[in-house]
Enzyme design. Structure first.
Site, short mmCIF file in Angstrom:
data_model
loop_
_atom_site.label_atom_id
_atom_site.label_comp_id
_atom_site.label_asym_id
_atom_site.label_seq_id
_atom_site.Cartn_x
_atom_site.Cartn_y
_atom_site.Cartn_z
N ASP A 1 44.68 38.49 51.41
CA ASP A 1 44.21 39.75 51.98
C ASP A 1 45.01 40.14 53.22
OD1 ASP A 1 42.21 40.21 50.10
OD2 ASP A 1 40.76 39.00 51.22
N HIS B 1 43.84 34.53 46.20
CA HIS B 1 42.69 34.67 45.32
C HIS B 1 42.95 35.75 44.28
CE1 HIS B 1 42.06 37.44 48.65
NE2 HIS B 1 41.30 38.16 47.87
#
Ligand code: SIN
Length: 284
Positions: free
Chosen positions: A106, A260
């Site tokens: 992120d 992820h």
């Protein structure tokens, strides 16, 4: 850290490489320093931690996030109404494209990327919609000394252009999540390819398929073969774990050393999550 002793929680690893479930804490309540220290130790040791059966209001979610640092306001995706620091990650039964459906870390497209993300499951499919995590310490450790030496001298260019730029994935998707399409003005930032984790001192690869465009000083075409090889190492099954959500589950991952991937295998069902993202520090 190899033999961490916890005074206030129980920590159960879900795979040898990364990931642990934490029991014995209610995150809706203010945490004592002893509880926070135990959770922090488990986070650094396992890189992604999971909690079950938590019921958090947006305020309680934000309060837990603020124990870790200041919170990010996403520059391109519209926040939850009234809560600029919460992203609502929603896929409706009528939609085909999800948010986060590719390997990434992120906010690596910012000058100062995220420390961690705290994702709370509100509504999840009966089956499907799991999230995968991959240890970038594992990927680094797997490389030969020769390649490690080469990579230590390299920096890479990160940008959100391929996601939020004109023609990017977000320009044609997700009726349920409003993202701004920022034309051709998406900024680029340079980070070292090998990151030394500011808290553990361990080295890991800090590149990802969603936001890393090329090596600094190299063309896109020159960068592609080496990036593709490294990405293949970074997502090897042995460095991954997989989390099966239930309503009330929380995952918190360390974006400094973990990728992820939100699986998109639940068309026709609704998935609704809330994410708070903790700001990190300059990549070194
Ligand atoms: C994300 O933050 O990339 C979304 C992860 C997920 O929805 O599982």
């Amino acid at each position: 850290m190899a033999n961490a002793v916890y005074k206030t929680i129980t920590v159960k690893p879900i795979s040898p490489m990364l990931g642990a479930e934490i029991e014995g804490v209610d995150l809706s309540q203010p945490l004592s320093n002893a509880q926070f220290d135990d959770i922090h130790t488990a986070f650094l040791k396992h890189h992604v931690i999971f909690f079950r059966d938590q019921t958090l209001t947006p305020e309680q979610h934000l309060a837990f996030g603020r124990r870790w640092g200041t919170l990010n306001v996403h520059p391109y995706v519209k926040s939850m109404a009234g809560y600029p620091e919460i992203l609502e990650i929603i896929k409706e039964p009528t939609e085909k494209i999800n948010f986060g459906g590719g390997w990434h870390s992120d906010m690596s497209f910012l000058e100062v990327p995220a420390l961690g993300s705290i994702l709370h499951a509100i509504e999840v499919p009966e089956v499907g919609g799991d999230t995968l995590f991959a240890s970038q310490y594992g990927a680094w450790d797997a490389l030969s000394p020769g390649l490690q030496k080469t990579l230590e001298g390299l920096r890479a260019i990160h940008s959100a252009a391929e996601e939020y730029g004109s023609g990017g994935a977000s320009s044609k998707k997700r009726a349920s999540m409003d993202s701004e399409v920022v034309g051709d003005e998406v900024p680029e930032y340079e980070h070292p390819v090998v990151r030394t984790h500011p808290e553990t001192g361990r080295k890991g690869l800090y590149i990802n398929p969603a936001f890393t465009l090329r090596f600094a000083g190299w063309s896109k075409k020159e960068s592609r073969p080496l990036l593709d090889y490294l990405f293949e190492v970074c997502r090897r099954e042995v460095y991954t774990c997989r989390f099966r959500w239930r309503p009330g589950s929380i995952a918190m991952w360390d974006n400094r050393c973990v990728w992820h991937y939100a699986l998109n295998d639940y068309h026709g069902q609704r998935r609704h999550m809330r994410r708070v993202t903790v700001n990190g520090d300059q990549v070194r």
